[in-house]
Design a protein around this motif. Structure first.
Motif, PDB file in Angstrom:
ATOM      1  N   MET A  83     -29.359 -13.113  47.750  1.00 43.53           N
ATOM      2  CA  MET A  83     -28.269 -12.440  46.887  1.00 43.53           C
ATOM      3  C   MET A  83     -27.195 -12.445  47.642  1.00 43.53           C
ATOM      4  O   MET A  83     -26.102 -11.686  47.400  1.00 43.53           O
ATOM      5  CB  MET A  83     -28.984 -11.078  46.813  1.00 43.53           C
ATOM      6  CG  MET A  83     -30.120 -10.779  45.615  1.00 43.53           C
ATOM      7  SD  MET A  83     -30.357  -9.384  45.478  1.00 43.53           S
ATOM      8  CE  MET A  83     -31.141  -8.889  46.902  1.00 43.53           C
ATOM      9  N   ALA A  84     -26.904 -13.189  48.714  1.00 46.03           N
ATOM     10  CA  ALA A  84     -25.627 -13.305  49.769  1.00 46.03           C
ATOM     11  C   ALA A  84     -24.556 -13.491  48.857  1.00 46.03           C
ATOM     12  O   ALA A  84     -23.471 -12.687  49.241  1.00 46.03           O
ATOM     13  CB  ALA A  84     -25.920 -14.421  50.664  1.00 46.03           C
ATOM     14  N   GLU A  85     -24.529 -14.031  47.801  1.00 49.85           N
ATOM     15  CA  GLU A  85     -23.093 -14.428  47.085  1.00 49.85           C
ATOM     16  C   GLU A  85     -22.895 -13.445  45.900  1.00 49.85           C
ATOM     17  O   GLU A  85     -21.748 -13.125  45.462  1.00 49.85           O
ATOM     18  CB  GLU A  85     -22.947 -15.989  46.719  1.00 49.85           C
ATOM     19  CG  GLU A  85     -23.183 -17.030  47.697  1.00 49.85           C
ATOM     20  CD  GLU A  85     -23.271 -18.404  47.143  1.00 49.85           C
ATOM     21  OE1 GLU A  85     -23.055 -18.468  45.681  1.00 49.85           O
ATOM     22  OE2 GLU A  85     -23.321 -19.429  47.952  1.00 49.85           O
ATOM     23  N   THR A  86     -23.936 -13.317  45.370  1.00 54.45           N
ATOM     24  CA  THR A  86     -23.716 -12.294  44.244  1.00 54.45           C
ATOM     25  C   THR A  86     -23.993 -10.582  44.474  1.00 54.45           C
ATOM     26  O   THR A  86     -23.669  -9.794  43.728  1.00 54.45           O
ATOM     27  CB  THR A  86     -24.580 -12.857  43.058  1.00 54.45           C
ATOM     28  OG1 THR A  86     -26.234 -12.647  43.538  1.00 54.45           O
ATOM     29  CG2 THR A  86     -24.407 -13.984  42.818  1.00 54.45           C
ATOM     30  N   GLY A  87     -24.674 -10.198  45.334  1.00 60.03           N
ATOM     31  CA  GLY A  87     -25.204  -8.896  45.838  1.00 60.03           C
ATOM     32  C   GLY A  87     -26.415  -8.601  44.705  1.00 60.03           C
ATOM     33  O   GLY A  87     -26.809  -9.522  44.020  1.00 60.03           O
ATOM     34  N   GLY A  88     -26.802  -7.467  44.825  1.00 55.79           N
ATOM     35  CA  GLY A  88     -27.956  -6.884  43.988  1.00 55.79           C
ATOM     36  C   GLY A  88     -28.982  -5.947  44.923  1.00 55.79           C
ATOM     37  O   GLY A  88     -28.526  -5.463  45.946  1.00 55.79           O
ATOM     38  N   GLU A  89     -30.037  -5.753  43.971  1.00 55.39           N
ATOM     39  CA  GLU A  89     -30.928  -4.900  44.603  1.00 55.39           C
ATOM     40  C   GLU A  89     -32.191  -5.693  45.090  1.00 55.39           C
ATOM     41  O   GLU A  89     -32.680  -6.382  44.670  1.00 55.39           O
ATOM     42  CB  GLU A  89     -31.340  -3.896  43.568  1.00 55.39           C
ATOM     43  CG  GLU A  89     -30.500  -2.689  43.068  1.00 55.39           C
ATOM     44  CD  GLU A  89     -30.897  -1.925  42.404  1.00 55.39           C
ATOM     45  OE1 GLU A  89     -31.857  -2.018  41.574  1.00 55.39           O
ATOM     46  OE2 GLU A  89     -30.270  -0.791  41.946  1.00 55.39           O
ATOM     47  N   LEU A  90     -32.742  -5.075  46.326  1.00 58.12           N
ATOM     48  CA  LEU A  90     -33.857  -5.990  47.111  1.00 58.12           C
ATOM     49  C   LEU A  90     -34.918  -4.408  47.234  1.00 58.12           C
ATOM     50  O   LEU A  90     -34.498  -3.529  47.792  1.00 58.12           O
ATOM     51  CB  LEU A  90     -33.261  -6.256  48.453  1.00 58.12           C
ATOM     52  CG  LEU A  90     -34.511  -6.960  49.345  1.00 58.12           C
ATOM     53  CD1 LEU A  90     -33.814  -7.495  50.524  1.00 58.12           C
ATOM     54  CD2 LEU A  90     -35.713  -6.116  49.658  1.00 58.12           C
TER      55      LEU A  90
END
Length: 232
Positions: A141-148
């Protein structure tokens, strides 16, 4: 897999977390310094002195705990299975890795709860395997972000530790290829294609498995399954 490969990956991964560790230590040290000054200014007021001293002690203990936990997981060692509580281990590794995991607009969602119970395995090796899945998910998700998100469950068959991301998922046909040493779909010096192979190797040594699947709503779901009593 040669044990030296595992230890090289361990040192590489923990080297990446130096910035996060420094960030955590700096946060707590600022409390130590701030309340030290308060004690000097309010030395004549006994209650404030006691309160300030208590906060200093608490911050100092947190600093010591962070350093101790990092040292425990980073130190090379021969595998040594032991009973431990996953409910204690998971907060430890999230504490000293959360800064690095949370970069790139990635939000880490820890388990809402970890079932009570004991896992028999090498605590440090299991922590490294879980870290490998966490960093793999964050990198997706490095480029888009999000939840882990991290979830833990247990039944009669054993434990399951699940790491879910909101990345692009696994390209078709690469479900097993990603577990080959040196294979990676990403570029850059930090992506050496070691995390997933090391995670599967360490879980397998304890009688467990690691599997990947695309999530029903997108992203990737990585799961470590461990039997109730792992082999010694």
């Amino acid at each position: 897999m040669d044990r030296n490969v595992v230890e090289r990956y361990r040192l590489s991964l923990f080297g990446r977390m130096v910035m996060g560790i420094a960030h955590e230590v700096d946060n707590h040290l600022s409390v130590v310094l701030g309340f030290s000054e308060l004690i000097q200014l309010a030395a004549g007021k006994e209650q404030k002195v006691r309160d300030g001293a208590g906060k200093i002690l608490s911050a100092g203990e947190k600093i010591g705990a962070i350093v101790q936990q990092v040292s425990r997981y980073a130190r090379p060692h021969a595998p040594s299975p032991e009973p431990f509580l996953p409910g204690e281990m998971i907060p430890e590794i999230l504490l000293f890795s959360r800064y690095d995991l949370g970069r790139g607009n990635v939000t880490v969602l820890p388990p809402l709860e970890v079932p009570p119970g004991i896992l028999h395995a090498d605590r440090r090796d299991f922590g490294l395997a879980l870290l490998a899945l966490l960093f793999n998910a964050a990198e997706a998700m490095a480029e888009t972000g999000g939840e882990l998100s991290v979830r833990v469950s247990i039944d009669t068959a054993g434990w399951e530790f699940t790491v879910s991301d909101q990345g692009a998922g696994i390209p078709a046909g690469l479900e097993e290829k990603v577990f080959e040493v040196g294979f990676t779909t990403r570029t850059g010096p930090l992506h050496a294609g070691m995390g997933l192979p090391v995670a599967r190797h360490l879980a397998g040594q304890a009688g467990g498995t690691v599997r990947l699947a695309n999530g029903s709503g997108g992203g990737c779901v990585a799961t470590i399954s461990m039997p109730m009593k792992t082999r010694v």
